[in-house]
Write a protein that holds these residues in place. Sequence first.
Motif, PDB file in Angstrom:
ATOM      1  N   LYS A  89       0.786  -1.231  -0.071  1.00  0.00           N
ATOM      2  CA  LYS A  89       0.059   0.170   0.027  1.00  0.00           C
ATOM      3  C   LYS A  89       0.910   1.153  -0.041  1.00  0.00           C
ATOM      4  N   ALA A  90       0.743   2.319  -0.883  1.00  0.00           N
ATOM      5  CA  ALA A  90       1.316   3.314  -1.117  1.00  0.00           C
ATOM      6  C   ALA A  90       1.505   4.240   0.076  1.00  0.00           C
ATOM      7  N   GLY A  91       2.571   4.873   0.529  1.00  0.00           N
ATOM      8  CA  GLY A  91       2.540   6.081   1.327  1.00  0.00           C
ATOM      9  C   GLY A  91       2.472   5.843   2.540  1.00  0.00           C
ATOM     10  N   ILE A  92       2.927   4.493   3.091  1.00  0.00           N
ATOM     11  CA  ILE A  92       2.745   4.032   4.497  1.00  0.00           C
ATOM     12  C   ILE A  92       4.083   4.297   4.995  1.00  0.00           C
ATOM     13  N   TYR A  93       4.288   4.895   6.248  1.00  0.00           N
ATOM     14  CA  TYR A  93       5.437   4.950   7.171  1.00  0.00           C
ATOM     15  C   TYR A  93       5.480   3.861   8.061  1.00  0.00           C
ATOM     16  N   ILE A  94       6.743   3.330   8.193  1.00  0.00           N
ATOM     17  CA  ILE A  94       7.071   2.196   9.483  1.00  0.00           C
ATOM     18  C   ILE A  94       8.449   2.739   9.967  1.00  0.00           C
ATOM     19  N   ILE A  95       8.067   3.375  11.227  1.00  0.00           N
ATOM     20  CA  ILE A  95       8.843   4.036  12.148  1.00  0.00           C
ATOM     21  C   ILE A  95       9.134   3.352  13.347  1.00  0.00           C
ATOM     22  N   GLY A  96      10.443   2.882  13.549  1.00  0.00           N
ATOM     23  CA  GLY A  96      10.985   2.245  15.039  1.00  0.00           C
ATOM     24  C   GLY A  96      11.315   3.300  15.907  1.00  0.00           C
ATOM     25  N   LEU A  97      10.980   3.203  17.183  1.00  0.00           N
ATOM     26  CA  LEU A  97      11.144   3.964  18.146  1.00  0.00           C
ATOM     27  C   LEU A  97      12.500   3.327  19.074  1.00  0.00           C
ATOM     28  N   GLY A  98      13.265   4.098  19.587  1.00  0.00           N
ATOM     29  CA  GLY A  98      14.270   3.516  20.660  1.00  0.00           C
ATOM     30  C   GLY A  98      15.612   4.039  19.937  1.00  0.00           C
ATOM     31  N   ALA A 122       4.989  -1.203  -3.120  1.00  0.00           N
ATOM     32  CA  ALA A 122       3.885   0.001  -3.169  1.00  0.00           C
ATOM     33  C   ALA A 122       4.879   1.231  -3.242  1.00  0.00           C
ATOM     34  N   ALA A 123       4.672   2.279  -3.796  1.00  0.00           N
ATOM     35  CA  ALA A 123       5.410   3.378  -4.011  1.00  0.00           C
ATOM     36  C   ALA A 123       5.369   4.223  -2.639  1.00  0.00           C
ATOM     37  N   ASN A 124       6.319   5.023  -2.433  1.00  0.00           N
ATOM     38  CA  ASN A 124       6.313   5.872  -1.499  1.00  0.00           C
ATOM     39  C   ASN A 124       6.217   5.378  -0.042  1.00  0.00           C
ATOM     40  N   GLN A 149      10.894  -2.656  -4.867  1.00  0.00           N
ATOM     41  CA  GLN A 149      10.098  -2.979  -6.284  1.00  0.00           C
ATOM     42  C   GLN A 149       9.287  -1.915  -6.600  1.00  0.00           C
ATOM     43  N   ALA A 150       9.376  -0.694  -5.921  1.00  0.00           N
ATOM     44  CA  ALA A 150       8.522   0.682  -6.195  1.00  0.00           C
ATOM     45  C   ALA A 150       9.314   1.846  -6.140  1.00  0.00           C
ATOM     46  N   ALA A 151       8.588   2.823  -6.692  1.00  0.00           N
ATOM     47  CA  ALA A 151       9.291   4.093  -6.799  1.00  0.00           C
ATOM     48  C   ALA A 151       9.211   5.034  -5.440  1.00  0.00           C
ATOM     49  N   GLY A 152      10.042   5.938  -5.475  1.00  0.00           N
ATOM     50  CA  GLY A 152       9.847   6.820  -4.241  1.00  0.00           C
ATOM     51  C   GLY A 152      10.058   6.398  -2.757  1.00  0.00           C
ATOM     52  N   CYS A 153      10.632   5.333  -2.479  1.00  0.00           N
ATOM     53  CA  CYS A 153      10.686   4.724  -1.378  1.00  0.00           C
ATOM     54  C   CYS A 153      12.024   5.259  -0.524  1.00  0.00           C
ATOM     55  N   ALA A 171      22.185  -6.558   1.933  1.00  0.00           N
ATOM     56  CA  ALA A 171      20.910  -5.939   2.839  1.00  0.00           C
ATOM     57  C   ALA A 171      19.756  -5.429   1.949  1.00  0.00           C
ATOM     58  N   ILE A 172      20.120  -4.750   0.691  1.00  0.00           N
ATOM     59  CA  ILE A 172      18.917  -4.225   0.101  1.00  0.00           C
ATOM     60  C   ILE A 172      19.174  -4.611  -1.322  1.00  0.00           C
ATOM     61  N   LEU A 173      17.965  -5.019  -2.187  1.00  0.00           N
ATOM     62  CA  LEU A 173      18.182  -5.465  -3.620  1.00  0.00           C
ATOM     63  C   LEU A 173      16.872  -4.705  -4.162  1.00  0.00           C
ATOM     64  N   THR A 174      17.164  -3.959  -5.056  1.00  0.00           N
ATOM     65  CA  THR A 174      15.954  -3.293  -5.818  1.00  0.00           C
ATOM     66  C   THR A 174      15.650  -3.930  -7.224  1.00  0.00           C
ATOM     67  N   THR A 175      14.531  -3.737  -7.876  1.00  0.00           N
ATOM     68  CA  THR A 175      14.294  -3.771  -9.221  1.00  0.00           C
ATOM     69  C   THR A 175      14.541  -2.491  -9.894  1.00  0.00           C
ATOM     70  N   ALA A 176      14.278  -2.661 -11.312  1.00  0.00           N
ATOM     71  CA  ALA A 176      14.277  -1.279 -12.121  1.00  0.00           C
ATOM     72  C   ALA A 176      13.323  -0.451 -11.755  1.00  0.00           C
ATOM     73  N   ALA A 177      12.041  -0.884 -10.890  1.00  0.00           N
ATOM     74  CA  ALA A 177      10.960  -0.075 -10.786  1.00  0.00           C
ATOM     75  C   ALA A 177      11.207   1.149  -9.243  1.00  0.00           C
ATOM     76  N   ALA A 178      12.366   0.473  -8.978  1.00  0.00           N
ATOM     77  CA  ALA A 178      12.791   1.630  -7.383  1.00  0.00           C
ATOM     78  C   ALA A 178      13.450   2.710  -8.065  1.00  0.00           C
ATOM     79  N   ASP A 179      12.874   3.493  -8.834  1.00  0.00           N
ATOM     80  CA  ASP A 179      13.210   5.079  -9.150  1.00  0.00           C
ATOM     81  C   ASP A 179      13.219   5.905  -8.090  1.00  0.00           C
ATOM     82  N   ASN A 180      13.968   6.798  -7.987  1.00  0.00           N
ATOM     83  CA  ASN A 180      13.904   7.913  -6.829  1.00  0.00           C
ATOM     84  C   ASN A 180      14.002   7.265  -5.385  1.00  0.00           C
ATOM     85  N   LEU A 181      14.691   6.067  -5.198  1.00  0.00           N
ATOM     86  CA  LEU A 181      14.950   5.639  -3.946  1.00  0.00           C
ATOM     87  C   LEU A 181      16.037   6.401  -2.881  1.00  0.00           C
ATOM     88  N   THR A 182      15.791   6.565  -1.942  1.00  0.00           N
ATOM     89  CA  THR A 182      16.745   7.045  -0.854  1.00  0.00           C
ATOM     90  C   THR A 182      16.911   6.255  -0.045  1.00  0.00           C
TER      91      THR A 182
END
Length: 209
Positions: A89-98, A122-124, A149-153, A171-182
């Motif tokens: 689902k696009a635009g979700i934040y998963i934020i760890g505390l601590g 999913a994107a973002n 596998q999605a853009a803007g993540c 640790a991290i692998l992308t596909t070609a769909a992962a444009d604008n990755l940070t």
Amino acid sequence: MTYTNFIGDGVSVNGAPLIPGGGTIPLAGTYFYVDSVTGSNSNEGSYDSPFATISYAFSRCTANKGDVIVVRAGHAETLSTAGAITCDKAGIYIIGLGSGADRPELTFGTATQTTVSVLVSAANVTIKNIVGIAGTASGTPLTNPFHVQAAGCTLDIEWHDGSATVEAARAILTTAAADNLTVNLKYVGFTAGTGCVNAIRLVGCNDAR
């Protein structure tokens, strides 16, 4: 008026938890809390009644509404399948505390489970302040623990190999769909290890930072 709330495992300003390392997370969406120690997937997902797993919390989110999954300090999960956590689902934040050893930890696989992954399809989607830990022997190392596998993540995470013989190929692998990755990745490995090939592998994506 600004109000600050000092809660058990973090600090919030105007209702938004402070992100370890700086910044806050959006106020617009619904907040779901996750805690493997006190949580249950039969709970309502609130601060006082958290869910037990990130995957279940994600299933309760709505795309592109600014929903936030807040993962409590001390949370721990062992993942055993490809897409054990699927961020679809696009635009979700998963934020760890601590901070330090109190940050949420995800252990990826046991024995020869080489394709165990958090799948971001999913994107973002943003994942921040989560520690991934290798649980698979380096003779058959993990190939794509965080698979984008999605853009803007955005991934701002730390990876730990378990030992010189319990490693990941990366640790991290992308596909070609992962444009604008940070990505901001700290990789903690072992000089005697032989399993790591590349900490991050970008496959055909554009404008990664």
